[in-house]
Design a protein around this motif. Structure first.
Motif, PDB file in Angstrom:
ATOM      1  N   ILE A   1       8.463  -2.013  -2.674  1.00  0.00           N
ATOM      2  CA  ILE A   1       7.356  -1.127  -2.298  1.00  0.00           C
ATOM      3  C   ILE A   1       6.413  -1.034  -3.503  1.00  0.00           C
TER       4      ILE A   1
ATOM      5  N   THR B   1       2.775   2.415  -3.470  1.00  0.00           N
ATOM      6  CA  THR B   1       2.771   3.849  -3.165  1.00  0.00           C
ATOM      7  C   THR B   1       2.733   4.711  -4.419  1.00  0.00           C
TER       8      THR B   1
ATOM      9  N   VAL C   1       4.160   5.069   2.509  1.00  0.00           N
ATOM     10  CA  VAL C   1       4.995   3.946   2.944  1.00  0.00           C
ATOM     11  C   VAL C   1       6.460   4.137   2.552  1.00  0.00           C
ATOM     12  N   HIS C   2       6.716   4.676   1.352  1.00  0.00           N
ATOM     13  CA  HIS C   2       8.111   4.897   0.950  1.00  0.00           C
ATOM     14  C   HIS C   2       8.788   5.906   1.865  1.00  0.00           C
TER      15      HIS C   2
ATOM     16  N   TYR D   1       9.761   4.172   5.344  1.00  0.00           N
ATOM     17  CA  TYR D   1      10.952   3.323   5.323  1.00  0.00           C
ATOM     18  C   TYR D   1      12.211   4.051   4.852  1.00  0.00           C
TER      19      TYR D   1
ATOM     20  N   THR E   1      16.381  -0.960  -2.892  1.00  0.00           N
ATOM     21  CA  THR E   1      14.933  -0.735  -2.812  1.00  0.00           C
ATOM     22  C   THR E   1      14.364  -0.662  -4.223  1.00  0.00           C
TER      23      THR E   1
ATOM     24  N   ARG F   1      10.792   0.330  -6.006  1.00  0.00           N
ATOM     25  CA  ARG F   1       9.493   0.944  -5.750  1.00  0.00           C
ATOM     26  C   ARG F   1       8.724   1.141  -7.053  1.00  0.00           C
TER      27      ARG F   1
ATOM     28  N   ASP G   1       8.772  -6.958   1.896  1.00  0.00           N
ATOM     29  CA  ASP G   1       7.771  -6.333   1.042  1.00  0.00           C
ATOM     30  C   ASP G   1       6.926  -5.372   1.878  1.00  0.00           C
ATOM     31  N   CYS G   2       6.965  -4.082   1.542  1.00  0.00           N
ATOM     32  CA  CYS G   2       6.418  -3.001   2.376  1.00  0.00           C
ATOM     33  C   CYS G   2       5.011  -2.610   1.931  1.00  0.00           C
ATOM     34  N   HIS G   3       4.064  -2.695   2.847  1.00  0.00           N
ATOM     35  CA  HIS G   3       2.666  -2.383   2.548  1.00  0.00           C
ATOM     36  C   HIS G   3       2.015  -1.624   3.696  1.00  0.00           C
TER      37      HIS G   3
END
Length: 269
Positions: free
Chosen positions: A20, A23, A49-50, A53, A62, A64, A148-150
């Motif tokens: 992440i 964020t 976003v954090h 998820y 994870t 971040r 990959d979180c966006h």
């Protein structure tokens, strides 16, 4: 001078690893004082976003980032190379917001020495943690999948035309992961025709996906760019919409658990 940590890491034992990068909201005081009013608003944050998820796959590691992308963008090439040749994009240490507004006061932009320092302090350690998590997953399971979180505002004319699809899946045109993995994500997101979905459209995966995704070594990577219209108010105060979040989290939970299943299937082949 003591600095806060560049990242936070939650260990896990899943073949799936979450990253992440955007964020974090921390900007060192000596940088923040050089920002314009527009820069201080930090409008290009991947808001919430954090939280979106959180606990969807509790046993997944994870990583971040806690620094803001205006300090340095963890999803850009550390050598400053651009990801796309066909449109505007933000740089490693952005000088302008997504809307084209200056982030720094005139004459206060970072130079090469400062950018190099930010790479050493933020960018490189963040990616070292991702690599450590992936290698651990690979050792335990014989496979690792980086997710990959966006998120991004659904309408940004300077970056793309029209309105962004709800789910934007990026695999560097199929280079960063196996077809079965991208198919898994696509099928879950498309189920029920609730959300619009794009694969390798406007977003094909940033440097994180392209750098870490090496399927021939057993490490796969996929980027998910959520349209912020799927879960929040897309302007200050960036309020989250709890009803939208509940529906979205249900789909994302299925995505992550399906990726675990896909990892097991690939190992068995």
């Amino acid at each position: 001078m003591a600095y806060p940590p560049a990242f936070e890491v939650s260990p896990g034992n899943s073949p799936v690893v979450l990253s992440i990068p955007h964020t974090g909201e921390y900007v060192p005081p000596n940088i923040l004082e050089r920002f314009t009013d527009q820069g201080r608003q930090r409008t290009d944050t991947d808001w919430h976003v954090h939280r979106i998820y959180s606990d969807l796959l509790p046993h997944a590691a994870t990583v971040r980032a806690l620094f803001h992308r205006f300090v340095i963008d963890a999803n850009r090439h550390p050598d400053g190379k651009l990801l796309y040749s066909d449109r505007n994009e933000s740089s490693l240490c952005p000088l302008y917001t997504f809307d084209g507004e200056p982030i720094y006061q005139a004459g206060d932009e970072p130079g090469e020495i400062e950018i190099s320092s930010r790479i050493d302090q933020y960018h490189r350690p963040y990616h070292a943690q991702i690599q450590n998590a992936l290698e651990g997953a690979l050792q335990r399971h014989g496979i690792a999948i980086l997710y990959d979180c966006h998120s991004i505002r659904s309408v940004i004319p300077r970056l793309f035309s029209g309105q962004l699809p709800d789910f934007n899946i990026g695999t560097n045109d199929g280079v960063s992961c196996s077809l079965s993995i991208s198919d898994t994500v696509w099928k879950v997101c498309s189920d029920g025709d609730i959300y619009s979905v794009s694969l390798n459209g406007v977003f094909r995966g940033g440097w994180t996906t392209r750098h870490h995704g090496r399927p021939h070594t057993g490490i796969h990577a996929v980027q998910m760019e959520l349209s912020q219209s799927t879960y929040m108010l897309e302007q200050p105060p960036w309020t989250i919409d709890e009803q939208k979040v509940r529906r979205l989290r249900g789909v994302l939970k299925t995505v992550l658990h399906s990726l675990e299943d896909a990892a097991e299937s690939l190992v068995r082949k």
